[in-house]
Each structure stands twice: as structure tokens, then as C-alpha cells.
Scaffold this active site. Sequence first.
Site, PDB file in Angstrom:
ATOM      1  N   GLU A 265       0.871  -1.174   0.000  1.00 51.20           N
ATOM      2  CA  GLU A 265       0.000   0.000   0.000  1.00 51.20           C
ATOM      3  C   GLU A 265       0.901   1.215   0.000  1.00 51.20           C
ATOM      4  O   GLU A 265       1.755   1.363   0.880  1.00 51.20           O
ATOM      5  CB  GLU A 265      -0.908   0.003   1.231  1.00 51.20           C
ATOM      6  CG  GLU A 265      -1.826   1.203   1.283  1.00 51.20           C
ATOM      7  CD  GLU A 265      -2.443   1.404   2.657  1.00 51.20           C
ATOM      8  OE1 GLU A 265      -2.578   2.574   3.057  1.00 51.20           O
ATOM      9  OE2 GLU A 265      -2.769   0.409   3.316  1.00 51.20           O
ATOM     10  N   CYS A 302      -3.791   7.348   5.333  1.00 54.72           N
ATOM     11  CA  CYS A 302      -3.646   7.070   3.894  1.00 54.72           C
ATOM     12  C   CYS A 302      -4.926   7.381   3.138  1.00 54.72           C
ATOM     13  O   CYS A 302      -4.912   7.466   1.905  1.00 54.72           O
ATOM     14  CB  CYS A 302      -3.243   5.617   3.678  1.00 54.72           C
ATOM     15  SG  CYS A 302      -4.233   4.441   4.607  1.00 54.72           S
TER      16      CYS A 302
END
Length: 529
Positions: A265, A302
Site C-alpha cells: 500500500e 492514507c
Amino acid sequence: MSTITGASLFGSQTLTGEGAAYTATAPARNESLPESFFNISPAQAEQVVQLASAAFGPYSQLHPHRRAEFLEAIADEIEALGDVLPERAHAESGLPMARLTGERGRTCGQLRMFARLVREGSWVDARINPALPDRQPLPRPDLRRMLVPLGPVVVFGASNFPLAFSVAGGDTASALAAGCPVIVKAHPAHPGTSELVGRAIQAAALKTEMPDGTFALVHADNAVAQALVGHPVVKAVGFTGSRAGGLALLRVAQARPEPIPVYAEMSSVNPTVILAGAMQERGTAIAEGLAGSITLGVGQFCTNPGLVFVTQTDKLNEFLGTLGAKIRATVPATMLNAGICDHYRTGLDTLSRSAEVEVLAESETDARSEATEGRPAVLTTTGAAFRSNPALSHEVFGPSSLVVVCQDEAEVAACLQTMEGQLTATLFAADSDLQTSAYNWVALLQQKAGRVLFGGYPTGVEVCEAMTHGGPFPATSDARTTSVGTAAIERFARPVTYQSFPNALLPLALQQENPLGIWREIDGVRGKE
């Protein structure tokens, strides 16, 4: 268990690294914490990997209920640390105690979620086609298929979640649940927190009598960390962090004689689209909620909404005024570490100096120059500028967002088409928007993101079966996967078909009498027979 030694852990053993020593830094004071942590050498890394390799066979063959007991024991041991754990995490990350207490709950919750998944057992996706010896023109053999664990997995913890995306986080929990030994590289921003959690996992492994080497926590420099990824025993990698870091590991993994998957990620700016009708009906309320989402956790999620697309309407100035007022009233706060803070300040400065960008609002309180504080800000640009300058779509990790003012919906759609993959994309629309729009906004946004929201804010990721925390590159390195939710287990397994096997030699999930009592597919029909 609460003593911090600076050593690495593998199996039931501790290992004082032979490499360079380093210390953690308290970002709130920008001062080093007292303990030293010692990186392991290449030879010590080989010891760790070989023990994990030896553990794989026995661990992968355990009855699934034993693995579930291990995961539950890890949660129990983490909770038994009490306040020592969030206090240390607070010292190393600057995150508030309330946030860390909640994150500990999330960490233990997802461990127990995977324990339930493993006990229930259907995740192995058992499929059976019994033999048809009399079929013409050719008989069919007995065929039985299921998912099996990949092998030892290397996990890299994230700086912004020292518990939930770190040593006992989702990557570790899902890999252990799948039957894979795990080697975690401690994040240098929170090594003391990592050791505390690592010792909790070590204690749980001993209590539940797991094979020695099922878990390891190592302190390692970049060279040794990349050597772990390149080691032939390692079969997959979990990573949460920067785009540069994720791509570096991906290159190592793909250059191996046997390439392996890296589930990374990396970066996301999480576009939010506000259509004219929604702006007209509730633009002020949307602005207030958006400001809170932008600055939540000092913008260090995020899923921070780093881009907002709006159109020219008579309510636009009111929306921008409310958003700007909320940002000006938000005081700077401590960021995770000096490096992240420096990158944020540099990125914000570069963005604000662009000829096509204007600063709408900054916090009225200056960030302290001697501390790692991030100053909230909102900037604006035009749709034309956004489409002509790809740099305006780059992530600035911190409490800021760029509002892109477009002439109409067509320009919003054109801007979105130029963007890379994202973790999330959000749509605010009124009934009037949906009735008159020429665009299928759902189809457009789902091309770009792994989670599409309607009328909400992307910060906050529910840990549950239906969650997708992933997305097209560069949000993640593999858009087919998720790092949150029960489907995360699938990253660390592969399918195997057993043909014409005696019943006693089959895995329990495929045996004729279904001793695990799980849901299976037999000739296309699901059941527990």
C-alpha cells in the site's frame, strides 16, 4: 515483558543485532529516547529465515482451531501489557493516547476477527467435483480444490499506525491466519512499541505451543531488509508506506529467480467530488465535515481527502469560506516524525509556490519550528491547471487538501480521467444531480479506487468482511487485494487441486465426511454435506 532491550526476536529466542545501533525519537520534543536498538547482520538474518522455513511445514499443517487459539492469545497478551503499550507508542509517534487506545482495540479486534474466520473455515474456498467413472466418452477423476498457505512472509510495519498496521497488524494477522510464518521488520520510528508487541506475540506462541520460528521481529537496515525479501525461502511481502519504498521492494521481489508477490500500500490522494446540487443543498455542512477529515490525525491517514473537485456555482464561495474558516481555526499538531514533517512542509511549499495554485487558508497558529508540527492548509486551483500539471495530483502527506474548481461536470470528469489509482473516491450528489448528470459517476470512480463512498468522508476504515482497503496502482501494487478485512487472508494463500486422492490423505477441508463442518462447493452447489 514490558522491558525494552533493543534485541530482535525469533521463535523462542532473542538476538542482539551485530549491526549498527539506532535510537527512537520522541517527535513531540524532537529528542532521542534512551534505549538503543541493534540491527541484525546478514548472517543473523539467515538464522531467522531458516527457522521460519523450518516452522512452515508444522505450522501450516496445524488444525485451524490451533491457529485461531494462537491469534486470540496474541490479542490477550497485547491487552495484558496495559497502559505501557500506548504510552510507549505515544512517546515514539506523538499520537494522542485516546487514538492509540482505540488503535490497540482495533488491532486486537482484527486478530480475533481472523481467529473467527479460521475457525469457521470456509475461507479456504473448498470445491469438490466427485469422480464420474461412468461418464462418456471419458470418465472424470475425483477433483478437490482449496487454498493453502504460501510460505514464510516478510511484513514491513507502517509509521502512521504503530499498532494496527505494524507488528501485530493486519498483514501479520492475515498471514498467520493463512498458515504462514511471519518475519516482521520493526519500523525505525517506533522500535520500542514494536518490541513490546513482538514480545506479546512471542509469549502467545509459547503459551499455545506454536512451532518454533512461527514469528520473528527483527531490527534491520535497508540492505538486510531487502535481502530478506530476496531470500528464496520467503514467499510474499506485506508493506505499508511510501511509493518509493514499496517500489524498491517490488523491484527486489520481481528480480528474484522466483518472483514473489509484494502487497504494497503506497500513495493515495483520495479525490472527493461535490456536484452542484449537493453544494446547493448542504455545501456548508460538507465543508465542515471535510475540514475535520483533512486534519484528522494531523492528516496522516492514507485515506486523507487530498483532492476536492467542485464546480462553479453560486454556493461555491460560501463553501470555500466555511472550509477556510475551519482550517484557520485548527491548530498545528505533532506529526509522526521529523522526516514526515519535513516532507509535508516541503510538499506544501512546492504546491503553494506553483503559479496555478492559491492558498485559500492556513492555520492561524504557526507551527513550532523546533517541533515536528504540521500546519493545516487548504489550497485552490483550476480544472485546466490540474489537467496540464500532473504534479498537482501528487500526494502531500499531512493536514492539507487541494480544491480543484472546475467549470462544469465535464471538466471534473476529465480531471478524474487523468488521475492514477486511489484507495478511495467520494461522491457528494443530490437527487437533482443524479437525474440530470450526463456521467455515470459510480462507473467513473470505481475505475480509480478500491472503495467508493457516497455522501461521507474517507478517513476511518472499518475492519470487517466487506471492506476493501486497496486500489489500482499506485494506491497498491495489486488492485485485486485488500489489506483490511477478512479477504486480506487470500493474499497469503494459493490454490491446489488434489486429484484421485485417498480420503485419508486429503486435507481436512476436503475429506469426504467434512470433519471441519465448513461450507464447500460440490458440483457447483454450496453446502455442508
